[in-house]
Design a protein around this motif. Structure first.
Motif, PDB file in Angstrom:
ATOM      1  N   GLY A 149      66.618  14.523  53.044  1.00 36.69           N
ATOM      2  CA  GLY A 149      67.604  15.323  52.343  1.00 36.69           C
ATOM      3  C   GLY A 149      67.904  16.635  53.046  1.00 36.69           C
ATOM      4  O   GLY A 149      69.045  17.125  53.029  1.00 36.69           O
ATOM      5  N   SER A 150      66.891  17.197  53.698  1.00 39.08           N
ATOM      6  CA  SER A 150      67.083  18.457  54.417  1.00 39.08           C
ATOM      7  C   SER A 150      67.930  18.279  55.664  1.00 39.08           C
ATOM      8  O   SER A 150      68.634  19.200  56.088  1.00 39.08           O
ATOM      9  CB  SER A 150      65.723  19.048  54.814  1.00 39.08           C
ATOM     10  N   ILE A 151      67.873  17.085  56.261  1.00 42.61           N
ATOM     11  CA  ILE A 151      68.629  16.838  57.487  1.00 42.61           C
ATOM     12  C   ILE A 151      70.128  16.931  57.223  1.00 42.61           C
ATOM     13  O   ILE A 151      70.896  17.417  58.055  1.00 42.61           O
ATOM     14  CB  ILE A 151      68.254  15.465  58.086  1.00 42.61           C
ATOM     15  N   TYR A 152      70.545  16.505  56.040  1.00 43.41           N
ATOM     16  CA  TYR A 152      71.970  16.548  55.714  1.00 43.41           C
ATOM     17  C   TYR A 152      72.491  17.982  55.610  1.00 43.41           C
ATOM     18  O   TYR A 152      73.699  18.204  55.668  1.00 43.41           O
ATOM     19  CB  TYR A 152      72.241  15.795  54.421  1.00 43.41           C
ATOM     20  N   TYR A 153      71.587  18.937  55.468  1.00 44.75           N
ATOM     21  CA  TYR A 153      71.993  20.342  55.466  1.00 44.75           C
ATOM     22  C   TYR A 153      72.476  20.750  56.858  1.00 44.75           C
ATOM     23  O   TYR A 153      73.380  21.589  57.001  1.00 44.75           O
ATOM     24  CB  TYR A 153      70.815  21.223  55.033  1.00 44.75           C
ATOM     25  N   TYR A 154      71.876  20.153  57.881  1.00 47.16           N
ATOM     26  CA  TYR A 154      72.190  20.494  59.272  1.00 47.16           C
ATOM     27  C   TYR A 154      73.217  19.558  59.891  1.00 47.16           C
ATOM     28  O   TYR A 154      74.034  19.987  60.705  1.00 47.16           O
ATOM     29  CB  TYR A 154      70.915  20.475  60.115  1.00 47.16           C
ATOM     30  N   PHE A 155      73.156  18.301  59.506  1.00 45.44           N
ATOM     31  CA  PHE A 155      74.041  17.293  60.099  1.00 45.44           C
ATOM     32  C   PHE A 155      74.578  16.389  58.987  1.00 45.44           C
ATOM     33  O   PHE A 155      73.813  15.710  58.314  1.00 45.44           O
ATOM     34  CB  PHE A 155      73.285  16.447  61.128  1.00 45.44           C
ATOM     35  N   GLN A 156      75.903  16.397  58.836  1.00 42.90           N
ATOM     36  CA  GLN A 156      76.510  15.636  57.760  1.00 42.90           C
ATOM     37  C   GLN A 156      76.591  14.139  58.071  1.00 42.90           C
ATOM     38  O   GLN A 156      76.619  13.313  57.162  1.00 42.90           O
ATOM     39  CB  GLN A 156      77.924  16.170  57.473  1.00 42.90           C
TER      40      GLN A 156
ATOM     41  N   ARG B 199      64.536  30.756  61.021  1.00 35.95           N
ATOM     42  CA  ARG B 199      63.899  29.496  60.606  1.00 35.95           C
ATOM     43  C   ARG B 199      64.915  28.363  60.607  1.00 35.95           C
ATOM     44  O   ARG B 199      64.609  27.244  61.025  1.00 35.95           O
ATOM     45  CB  ARG B 199      63.262  29.660  59.221  1.00 35.95           C
ATOM     46  N   THR B 200      66.123  28.650  60.142  1.00 32.83           N
ATOM     47  CA  THR B 200      67.171  27.635  60.119  1.00 32.83           C
ATOM     48  C   THR B 200      67.523  27.190  61.527  1.00 32.83           C
ATOM     49  O   THR B 200      67.651  25.994  61.810  1.00 32.83           O
ATOM     50  CB  THR B 200      68.431  28.178  59.407  1.00 32.83           C
ATOM     51  N   HIS B 201      67.656  28.162  62.428  1.00 34.71           N
ATOM     52  CA  HIS B 201      67.969  27.844  63.829  1.00 34.71           C
ATOM     53  C   HIS B 201      66.845  27.026  64.458  1.00 34.71           C
ATOM     54  O   HIS B 201      67.099  26.026  65.146  1.00 34.71           O
ATOM     55  CB  HIS B 201      68.176  29.139  64.615  1.00 34.71           C
ATOM     56  N   ASP B 202      65.609  27.446  64.224  1.00 39.88           N
ATOM     57  CA  ASP B 202      64.461  26.742  64.808  1.00 39.88           C
ATOM     58  C   ASP B 202      64.371  25.312  64.293  1.00 39.88           C
ATOM     59  O   ASP B 202      64.080  24.388  65.060  1.00 39.88           O
ATOM     60  CB  ASP B 202      63.165  27.490  64.497  1.00 39.88           C
ATOM     61  N   LYS B 203      64.610  25.137  63.001  1.00 37.93           N
ATOM     62  CA  LYS B 203      64.532  23.793  62.426  1.00 37.93           C
ATOM     63  C   LYS B 203      65.635  22.905  62.993  1.00 37.93           C
ATOM     64  O   LYS B 203      65.411  21.737  63.309  1.00 37.93           O
ATOM     65  CB  LYS B 203      64.634  23.859  60.898  1.00 37.93           C
ATOM     66  N   ARG B 204      66.821  23.469  63.151  1.00 34.53           N
ATOM     67  CA  ARG B 204      67.924  22.695  63.724  1.00 34.53           C
ATOM     68  C   ARG B 204      67.609  22.294  65.160  1.00 34.53           C
ATOM     69  O   ARG B 204      67.843  21.147  65.555  1.00 34.53           O
ATOM     70  CB  ARG B 204      69.221  23.509  63.678  1.00 34.53           C
ATOM     71  N   GLN B 205      67.063  23.227  65.942  1.00 33.98           N
ATOM     72  CA  GLN B 205      66.716  22.911  67.325  1.00 33.98           C
ATOM     73  C   GLN B 205      65.614  21.859  67.394  1.00 33.98           C
ATOM     74  O   GLN B 205      65.632  20.988  68.272  1.00 33.98           O
ATOM     75  CB  GLN B 205      66.283  24.186  68.067  1.00 33.98           C
ATOM     76  N   HIS B 206      64.673  21.929  66.484  1.00 34.40           N
ATOM     77  CA  HIS B 206      63.609  20.917  66.411  1.00 34.40           C
ATOM     78  C   HIS B 206      64.204  19.545  66.118  1.00 34.40           C
ATOM     79  O   HIS B 206      63.822  18.540  66.748  1.00 34.40           O
ATOM     80  CB  HIS B 206      62.596  21.302  65.331  1.00 34.40           C
ATOM     81  N   LEU B 207      65.159  19.479  65.205  1.00 33.00           N
ATOM     82  CA  LEU B 207      65.818  18.211  64.883  1.00 33.00           C
ATOM     83  C   LEU B 207      66.602  17.672  66.085  1.00 33.00           C
ATOM     84  O   LEU B 207      66.582  16.468  66.355  1.00 33.00           O
ATOM     85  CB  LEU B 207      66.754  18.397  63.686  1.00 33.00           C
ATOM     86  N   ILE B 208      67.273  18.568  66.803  1.00 33.19           N
ATOM     87  CA  ILE B 208      68.059  18.127  67.962  1.00 33.19           C
ATOM     88  C   ILE B 208      67.135  17.604  69.060  1.00 33.19           C
ATOM     89  O   ILE B 208      67.416  16.565  69.673  1.00 33.19           O
ATOM     90  CB  ILE B 208      68.941  19.271  68.492  1.00 33.19           C
ATOM     91  N   ARG B 209      66.025  18.312  69.312  1.00 29.30           N
ATOM     92  CA  ARG B 209      65.070  17.839  70.317  1.00 29.30           C
ATOM     93  C   ARG B 209      64.521  16.472  69.936  1.00 29.30           C
ATOM     94  O   ARG B 209      64.414  15.565  70.780  1.00 29.30           O
ATOM     95  CB  ARG B 209      63.911  18.835  70.460  1.00 29.30           C
TER      96      ARG B 209
END
Length: 200
Positions: free
Chosen positions: A44-51, A6-16
């Motif tokens: 707030g969740s985005i900062y978990y993936y990208f500082q 789920r973490t990987h998928d969410k990160r990839q969704h954000l990058i796309r």
């Protein structure tokens, strides 16, 4: 494992999402809040993936490099280096309408990140380094060892230049004309290598 997926998928969704927004609006005009709203993920969740925004830039560049690598690797099935180079030219034909509106997705991003030779300029160089090395390899395989670097630079410069011109003028037809010319040019280059005194 499910949490990691789920973490990987969410990160990839954000990058796309970030890659699409950066392409349409430019990196400097794309904020983390924009990405949050478009992706439907709380800020707030985005900062978990990208500082920081620079982390987004690195991720988008990495995505572009991965996309390029995937495309270039698929061209290995083409029966000749000329046809592989023509396939690259045809990418500009296929994407001419979006390029006319937004510019080349690789060129516009790299130009923006490298401007002023800031901290992201090294990252910005990666897609072009990949393209130049690949094109140089194709020209060498075509038999143009002596001029391979120059020919590769000419091809990538022509493709990036026509994206810029089509974007500035709002005329996608310009890309079609340049692509047709570059395909003729590639055939001429190939034919010279087959002559007794051709390029080597």
């Amino acid at each position: 494992m499910k949490q990691q997926t789920r973490t990987h998928d969410k990160r990839q969704h954000l990058i796309r999402t970030a890659a699409d927004l950066v392409y349409r609006n430019g990196f400097l005009k794309t904020t983390l809040a924009d990405i949050s709203a478009e992706a439907g993920i709380p800020l707030g969740s985005i900062y978990y993936y990208f500082q920081a925004r620079e982390d987004i830039a690195r991720a988008v560049v990495e995505r572009r490099v991965t996309e390029l690598n995937d495309f270039l690797e698929k061209q290995a099935d083409q029966p000749s280096p000329r046809l592989r180079l023509e396939a690259l030219v045809h990418v500009w034909v296929d994407e001419r309408e979006s390029d006319t509106v937004f510019g080349c997705p690789v060129g516009s991003l790299c130009y923006e990140l490298a401007k002023g030779r800031g901290p992201m300029s090294t990252e910005a160089a990666r897609p072009f380094q990949l393209l130049l090395v690949w094109c140089e390899t194709q020209f060498r395989q075509m038999g143009c060892s002596r001029d391979a670097k120059t020919l590769a630079l000419h091809l990538i410069s022509a493709l990036q230049g026509i994206s810029l011109i089509a974007n500035a003028l709002g005329e996608s037809e310009r890309i079609l004309r340049e692509a047709a010319y570059l395909k003729r040019w590639l055939r001429e280059v190939e034919s010279r290598t087959k002559r007794p005194n051709g390029a080597s």
